[in-house]
Motif scaffolding. Structure first.
Motif, short mmCIF file in Angstrom:
data_model
loop_
_atom_site.label_atom_id
_atom_site.label_comp_id
_atom_site.label_asym_id
_atom_site.label_seq_id
_atom_site.Cartn_x
_atom_site.Cartn_y
_atom_site.Cartn_z
N ARG A 17 0.75 -7.34 6.81
CA ARG A 17 1.03 -7.32 5.38
C ARG A 17 1.02 -8.73 4.81
NH1 ARG A 17 6.87 -5.81 3.31
NH2 ARG A 17 7.19 -6.61 5.39
N GLN A 18 1.64 -9.69 5.50
CA GLN A 18 1.68 -11.07 5.02
C GLN A 18 0.28 -11.68 5.01
OE1 GLN A 18 3.71 -9.70 7.24
NE2 GLN A 18 5.82 -10.11 6.64
N VAL A 21 -1.49 -10.33 1.94
CA VAL A 21 -0.96 -10.93 0.71
C VAL A 21 -1.47 -12.36 0.54
CG1 VAL A 21 1.16 -11.77 -0.40
CG2 VAL A 21 1.08 -9.46 0.54
N LEU A 55 -3.07 -2.36 -2.46
CA LEU A 55 -3.75 -3.62 -2.77
C LEU A 55 -5.05 -3.37 -3.52
CD1 LEU A 55 -3.38 -5.87 0.41
CD2 LEU A 55 -2.29 -6.17 -1.81
N TYR A 98 6.69 -2.07 0.40
CA TYR A 98 5.63 -2.30 -0.58
C TYR A 98 6.10 -3.27 -1.67
CZ TYR A 98 3.96 1.90 1.72
OH TYR A 98 3.57 2.79 2.67
N GLU A 100 8.31 -5.73 -1.61
CA GLU A 100 8.37 -7.14 -1.21
C GLU A 100 7.05 -7.86 -1.50
OE1 GLU A 100 11.47 -7.66 2.47
OE2 GLU A 100 9.49 -6.85 2.94
N SER A 101 5.96 -7.23 -1.15
CA SER A 101 4.64 -7.84 -1.37
C SER A 101 4.28 -7.87 -2.84
CB SER A 101 3.57 -7.08 -0.59
OG SER A 101 3.86 -7.16 0.79
N CYS A 104 5.69 -10.77 -4.64
CA CYS A 104 4.96 -12.02 -4.39
C CYS A 104 3.66 -12.10 -5.18
CB CYS A 104 4.64 -12.16 -2.90
SG CYS A 104 6.09 -12.33 -1.86
N LEU A 105 3.02 -10.98 -5.39
CA LEU A 105 1.71 -10.96 -6.03
C LEU A 105 1.77 -10.86 -7.56
CD1 LEU A 105 -0.16 -8.55 -3.58
CD2 LEU A 105 -0.46 -11.03 -3.78
#
Length: 174
Positions: A17-18, A21, A55, A98, A100-101, A104-105
């Motif tokens: 996942r990281q 991202v 995504l 989901y 958390e990402s 960030c985005l």
């Protein structure tokens, strides 16, 4: 599978996942091989495939290639577009996986992200939905409206229909 000279290459499912991202933020394609290749059930899990679909929904022009066994993933990120999105999350992981990402985005998207996520609101692995808004106070607004229990899923967790509206506003402090 298409490969490009400037793509990053990794092996294994660690930090999947990281990596996706960071690939999206940097604009660099990534190829991840040997995803659980020696496992009895090789390849991507349902929750990881669901994250990749998410995504794809929030970007414009992403290219995603997965081989038949799911052990190799090529991801060329598109532009972070945002807008209004609805997504049904896998019941194997909590919505925090989901969210958390997305936190960030979302500040880097062309349009504000207004998203509806449906899935498990809490589990033993991922942060619960109520925790997600704490560290981001003053930077964004996260809200959960009317969670209602619909059906029972494995591991004694409950499936909640939960609606999230993520509206990001940048406040500059001078």
């Amino acid at each position: 599978m298409a490969t490009q000279a400037n793509s990053l290459s990794y092996a294994g499912c660690n930090f999947l996942r990281q990596r996706l991202v960071l690939s999206t933020l940097s604009g660099r394609p990534v190829k991840i091989r040997k995803i659980r290749a020696r496992d009895d059930n090789p390849g991507l899990r349902d929750f990881e495939a669901s994250f990749i679909r998410l995504l794809d929904k929030i970007t414009n022009g992403s290219r995603i290639e997965i081989n038949q066994t799911g052990t190799t993933l090529y991801y060329q990120p598109g532009l972070l577009y945002g807008g209004s999105v609805e997504h049904d999350c896998s019941v194997l992981r909590g919505i925090g996986y989901y969210l958390e990402s997305l936190l960030c985005l979302a500040p880097f998207m062309k349009h504000p992200l207004k998203i509806v996520l449906r899935g498990v609101t809490n589990d033993q692995v991922d942060p619960s939905v109520s925790i997600e808004n704490k560290p981001w106070c003053g930077f964004c607004f996260v809200s959960c409206h009317n969670p209602t229990c619909e059906t029972k899923v494995p591991h004694k967790a409950f499936y909640f229909k939960c609606i999230f509206f993520l509206l990001f506003t940048l406040r500059f402090r001078g």
